[in-house]
Design an enzyme around this catalytic site. Structure first.
Site, PDB file in Angstrom:
ATOM      1  N   HIS A  70      60.808 123.410  17.120  1.00 17.71           N
ATOM      2  CA  HIS A  70      59.640 123.944  16.331  1.00 17.71           C
ATOM      3  C   HIS A  70      58.831 122.933  16.714  1.00 17.71           C
ATOM      4  O   HIS A  70      58.741 121.845  16.591  1.00 17.71           O
ATOM      5  CB  HIS A  70      60.568 124.737  14.946  1.00 17.71           C
ATOM      6  CG  HIS A  70      61.000 122.880  14.550  1.00 17.71           C
ATOM      7  ND1 HIS A  70      59.903 122.597  13.411  1.00 17.71           N
ATOM      8  CD2 HIS A  70      61.955 122.059  14.810  1.00 17.71           C
ATOM      9  CE1 HIS A  70      61.061 121.442  12.988  1.00 17.71           C
ATOM     10  NE2 HIS A  70      62.423 121.387  13.637  1.00 17.71           N
ATOM     11  N   CYS A  79      66.591 118.771  16.232  1.00 21.51           N
ATOM     12  CA  CYS A  79      65.598 119.468  16.339  1.00 21.51           C
ATOM     13  C   CYS A  79      64.428 119.511  17.371  1.00 21.51           C
ATOM     14  O   CYS A  79      64.303 116.990  17.942  1.00 21.51           O
ATOM     15  CB  CYS A  79      64.679 120.020  15.467  1.00 21.51           C
ATOM     16  SG  CYS A  79      65.808 121.574  14.370  1.00 21.51           S
TER      17      CYS A  79
END
Length: 401
Positions: A357, A374
Site C-alpha cells: 500500500h 506491510c
C-alpha cells in the site's frame, strides 16, 4: 290252698331325665371367644333358654326335681384371651462409613531445582520434539519446567511441570536416546559434501547463496577456492557450527534455510539493468507482484516481463515482512488500519494483515522509518497504476535477495 298274697305296688318312678351328652368342641381360640361373647349377650337380653328345664341339674350336688341327682356336666373352660403379639422391630441398617479417599503419592523423578545428566537427557528429548530450545544445561530451571508442562498438557497428562514415571515413559517412547556429544553440546562436523578444490554448479549455488547474505563478494565462478573457504568459515562461526571451511549437511541446511534459490542471472554474474531489478525465478511465469528485500524494489511482472518497478520499504525486526509465495486475497482502495488507525490507501492484502500500500510516512521520511510488516510504496502514481492492474488471485513473491 294257695294263699294269695296281696301284690305290692311298687312306687311309680319317673323316667330318668334326658341328659344331653356333653360334647367338647375344640374350637380355635378366636371362635371360642366369639361364642362366649354371644352367650353373654343372649343372657343379658333374657333370651337364653332355661337349661335346667330340660335336665340341667343346677348347682353341683343338687338333685334334679322329681329325680335323682345327675352328675354335673364338665365345665367348659373359659377361653384364654388372645395373646397380644408385639411386632419385633426390624433393625435399621446402619449406613456404612465410606473409607477415606487416599490420594496416591506420585514420586517425581525430576523437578525444578534438580541437575545432572538425567536432566540433560530430559532436555534433549524435549528438544527432539521442539518443546525445549537452546543449549542443554543440565539444570531443571523455569524453561525446562515450562517445556515439561507443555509436553504433559499436549499428551493429556497432569500438567505439573514435574517428571513422574508416566511422563517419562511417554517421552522415552516418542524420542531416541541422545548421544554424549548431544547432551554436552559438542558439535562435530559431519561428512564433507563440498570442500576446497571442488568445482561445478553446486559450488556456484553455494557462492550465490553466500552472496545473498553478504558472506561472499567475489565473482561466482564455480571454483571452491580460498575466498569460498573464508566465506564458509565466517558463516559457520556466526551460527556456532563447527568451523571447518568445509560444507557438511548441517552447514548446507542452515544456509538454505536463510536464502532462496539463486536466479540464472545471479549464477552468471549478470547485473540488473539500471532502473530494473533482478527477479527471483518464482517471478518468471504468470502474473506476479515480485518484491525483493535486498534490492528494496517491487516489480510487476507478467510472463517474465517486467511491466513497472517502484521503491518499497518493509517492516522492522519486531514486525518483519514475511517471506514466501502468497496471493492477493483482498483489495481496498481507501483502507484504514483497525489496529493502528493509520491510512493504507491502495491496499492489496497478501498475508494476514500484511499488504502492499501507499505510505505518506515513507514518502516523507524515506528509509529512516519502517512499516508494521506491510510493503510500503512512496509513489502515488505508481501504486495507483499497480492497483489498477493487479487482480485478486495474482501471485505475490517476497524474497530476501
Amino acid at each position: 290252698m294257695p294263699v294269695s298274697l296281696p301284690q305290692r305296688r311298687l312306687p311309680r318312678q319317673d323316667p330318668l331325665p334326658h341328659v344331653r351328652p356333653t360334647v367338647t368342641l375344640l374350637l380355635p381360640l378366636r371362635r371360642v371367644a366369639a361364642v362366649a361373647t354371644a352367650g353373654a349377650l343372649l343372657a343379658l337380653s333374657a333370651c337364653a333358654p332355661d337349661l335346667r328345664a330340660v335336665g340341667d341339674p343346677g348347682p353341683a350336688g343338687s338333685p334334679a326335681p322329681g329325680g335323682t341327682a345327675s352328675p354335673a356336666p364338665s365345665p367348659v373352660a373359659s377361653p384364654s384371651p388372645s395373646p397380644t403379639l408385639t411386632p419385633t422391630p426390624t433393625p435399621t441398617p446402619s449406613t456404612p462409613t465410606a473409607p477415606p479417599v487416599v490420594t496416591p503419592t506420585v514420586t517425581a523423578l525430576y523437578s525444578e531445582g534438580d541437575d545432572g545428566d538425567g536432566v540433560r537427557e530430559l532436555q534433549h528429548r524435549l528438544a527432539q520434539l521442539e518443546w525445549f530450545e537452546g543449549k542443554i544445561t543440565g539444570d531443571y530451571e523455569t524453561a525446562t519446567r515450562l517445556a515439561v508442562e507443555g509436553f504433559q498438557g499436549k499428551r493429556t497428562l497432569p500438567a505439573t511441570g514435574e517428571v513422574d514415571q508416566a511422563t517419562w515413559d511417554v517421552l522415552v517412547k516418542m524420542t531416541r536416546e541422545p548421544t554424549h556429544d548431544e547432551m554436552y553440546n559438542i558439535m562435530r562436523p559431519g561428512p564433507t559434501l563440498l570442500a576446497e578444490g571442488a568445482t561445478g554448479d553446486s559450488v556456484k549455488d553455494l557462492q550465490a547463496r553466500l552472496k545473498q547474505i553478504a558472506w561472499y563478494e567475489a565473482k561466482i565462478d564455480g571454483i571452491y577456492g580460498a575466498k569460498t573457504v573464508e566465506a564458509v568459515r565466517g558463516f559457520q562461526a556466526k551460527r556456532e557450527i563447527p568451523v571447518t571451511g568445509e560444507v557438511d549437511q548441517r552447514t548446507l541446511d542452515r544456509l538454505k534455510a536463510m536464502t532462496r534459490r539463486p536466479t540464472t542471472d545471479e549464477l552468471n554474474n549478470v547485473a540488473p539493468k539500471p532502473g530494473t531489478m533482478s527477479l527471483d525465478d518464482r517471478c518468471l511465469s504468470g502474473r506476479v507482484v515480485c518484491i525483493s528485500k535486498a534490492q528494496r524494489k517491487l516489480a510487476w511482472v507478467v510472463d517474465g516481463e517486467i511491466q513497472m518497478t517502484m521503491d518499497v520499504r518493509f517492516g522492522s525486526e519486531l514486525t518483519p515482512t514475511r517471506n514466501g509465495v502468497f496471493s492477493v486475497y483482498w483489495k481496498s482502495r481507501n483502507h484504514v488500519s483497525k489496529l493502528y488507525g493509520s491510512a493504507m490507501p491502495w491496499a492489496m492484502f497478501f498475508s494476514g494483515g500484511q499488504a502492499v500500500h501507499y505510505s505518506a510516512d515513507f514518502a516523507a521520511r524515506g528509509y529512516n522509518g519502517s512499516s508494521h510488516g506491510c510493503v510500503n510504496v512512496r509513489s502515488k502514481e505508481r501504486i495507483d497504476a499497480l492497483y489498477s492492474q493487479v487482480r485478486e488471485g495474482d501471485t505475490v513473491v517476497v524474497y530476501s535477495g
